[in-house]
Scaffold this active site. Structure first.
Site: not given
Ligand code: COA
Length: 330
Positions: A117, A257, A287
Site C-alpha cells: 500500500c 492511504h 482499500n
Molecule cells: N462481518 C462481520 N463480522 C466480522 C467481519 C465481517 N466482515 N470481519 C470480522 N468479523 C468479526 C470477527 O470474526 C470477530 O468476531 P469474534 O469476536 O467473534 O472473533 C469480530 O468481528 C472482531 O474482529 P476483529 O478482527 O477484532 O475486528 P476489528 O475491529 O479489528 O476490524 C479490520 C477488523 C480488518 C476491519 C481491522 O482490523 C482493520 O481495518 N485492520 C487494518 C486493515 C488494513 O489497514 N489493512 C491494510 C494495511 S494497508
C-alpha cells in the site's frame, strides 16, 4: 558541472475505477456479514471490481491517459514509467512495460515497484530522484491494482475491505518552491508475517496443494496491522513535515492511504487535526492498495479541495511492513 536546485511536482493526475460496483448488501449474500458491521468497523459502503477481461495494466492505462490529458502533454514526452502494484498482470514482464506498449511510448524506460500500500509513495520518491538527477525529465507514476483476484471471497475478515482501481500522475520540474518539499520512507521486514500472500513465489510455488489450501490468497492479522498503521502513519507525517521545516499546523489537506475510517479518525486525534483536513473516499472504493493515494489525490484536486500554494501530505502504510509520507506544496 553546474548544479541547480530543482523543484519536482505533479503536473497532472487522473484515475480510473472499473464500472462494476459491489455493495455491502451484495457481500451480505456472499459471506456471513452485514452492511452495518462493514460500515461501522471500516467505513466502506461499496467497492469496484474489475471485469474478468480487465487486468491491472488496463486500469493503469486508462488512469494514465487521463493524467497525460490533465498535464496537457503527449505520451511521447514521458521518459520514465513506474507502476506501483502488488497485483501485476504477470510476475514478469512488468506491468510498466505493458503500459508503455499500450500507450505507444517509444523512448522511455519502465519498471514496477512492489511496496504494497506504500508503493505509490515509494514510486513518487524514486521518480523525483531520477528527475532531480537529470536521469529523465518527465515521469508517469501509476498506482494500479486488481486486488480482487487475490482476495478469498469466502473470508469475511478480508474480502469486505478491498477494491480495484488505478490512479496516475505526471511528475516533472515545476516552479521553484512548489512540488515535493520532503519525503520520509521506512520499512520493517521483521513484521513481514502480518500481511502476506503465502504461495506463488519462490518460497512456496503454486501447486494444486497450495491452491487447495487457499495459500494464494491475501492473509492479514487485521488487529495488529490496525494499531501499527495508526502509530506509524502519524509518526511518518510528523517526520516528513519536520524534514521540510513544517509542522502539523501547516497542513491544508492530508491524503492518506484509504484502509479504514477508524484508522483515519485515530490519526486525526493523534495529529490534533480535524477530520475535514483528511481526504476520505474509502466509502466508495474500499482499500485499493497502491492505487488508493493517487485516486484520492485526483478526486481531491478535481473537487477543488486543493488550492495553489496549499501544503498537501500524502501518507501510506502497508505490507512489508512499508510506510512513507510526502509533503507537497501545490
Ligand atoms: N462481518 C462481520 N463480522 C466480522 C467481519 C465481517 N466482515 N470481519 C470480522 N468479523 C468479526 C470477527 O470474526 C470477530 O468476531 P469474534 O469476536 O467473534 O472473533 C469480530 O468481528 C472482531 O474482529 P476483529 O478482527 O477484532 O475486528 P476489528 O475491529 O479489528 O476490524 C479490520 C477488523 C480488518 C476491519 C481491522 O482490523 C482493520 O481495518 N485492520 C487494518 C486493515 C488494513 O489497514 N489493512 C491494510 C494495511 S494497508
Amino acid at each position: 558541472m553546474e548544479t541547480r536546485f530543482k523543484s519536482i511536482g505533479i503536473a497532472g493526475s487522473g484515475f480510473y475505477v472499473p464500472k462494476k460496483v459491489l455493495t455491502n448488501f451484495d457481500l451480505e449474500k456472499i459471506v456471513d456479514t452485514t452492511d452495518n458491521w462493514i460500515r461501522t468497523r471500516t467505513g466502506v459502503r461499496e467497492r469496484r471490481i474489475a471485469d474478468d477481461n480487465e487486468a491491472t495494466s488496463d486500469l493503469a492505462v486508462k488512469a494514465a491517459r487521463k493524467a497525460l490529458e490533465d498535464a496537457r502533454i503527449s505520451p511521447q514526452e514521458i521518459n520514465l514509467i513506474i507502476v506501483a502494484t502488488l497485483s501485476p498482470d504477470y510476475l514478469f514482464p512488468s506491468t510498466a512495460c505493458l503500459v508503455q506498449d499500450k500507450l505507444g511510448i517509444k523512448d522511455a524506460w519502465a519498471f514496477d515497484i512492489e511496496a504494497a500500500c506504500s508503493a505509490f509513495i515509494y514510486a513518487l520518491s524514486v521518480a523525483e530522484a531520477f528527475i532531480k538527477s537529470d536521469t529523465c525529465k518527465t515521469a508517469l507514476v501509476i498506482g494500479a491494482e486488481v486486488f480482487s483476484r487475490i482476495v478469498n471471497w469466502k473470508d469475511r475478515n478480508t474480502c469486505v475491505l478491498m477494491g480495484d482501481g488505478a490512479g496516475a500522475v505526471v511528475l516533472r520540474e515545476v516552479e521553484n518552491g512548489k512540488g515535493i518539499l520532503s519525503t520520509h520512507l521506512g520499512a520493517d521486514g521483521s513484521r513481514a508475517h502480518l500481511l502476506k500472500q503465502p504461495a506463488g513465489g519462490s518460497r512456496l510455488p503454486a501447486t494444486e496443494e497450495t491452491v487447495r489450501q487457499g495459500l494464494h490468497y491475501f492473509k492479514m492479522q487485521g488487529n495488529e496491522v490496525f494499531k501499527l498503521a495508526v502509530r506509524i502513519m502519524s509518526e511518518s507525517v510528523i517526520t516528513a513535515l519536520k524534514k521540510g521545516s513544517l509542522s502539523n499546523k501547516d497542513i491544508d489537506l492530508i491524503i492518506p492511504h484509504q484502509a479504514n475510517i477508524r484508522i483515519l479518525n485515530a490519526m486525526a486525534k493523534k495529529l490534533s487535526l480535524p477530520m475535514e483536513k483528511f481526504m476520505v473516499n474509502l466509502d466508495k472504493y474500499g482499500n485499493t492498495t497502491a492505487a488508493s493515494i493517487p485516486i484520492a489525490l485526483d478526486e481531491a484536486s478535481k473537487q477543488g479541495r486543493i488550492k495553489e500554494g496549499d501544503i498537501v501530505v500524502l501518507v501510506a502504510f502497508g505490507a512489508g511492513l512499508t510506510w512513507g509520507a510526502t509533503v507537497i506544496r501545490w
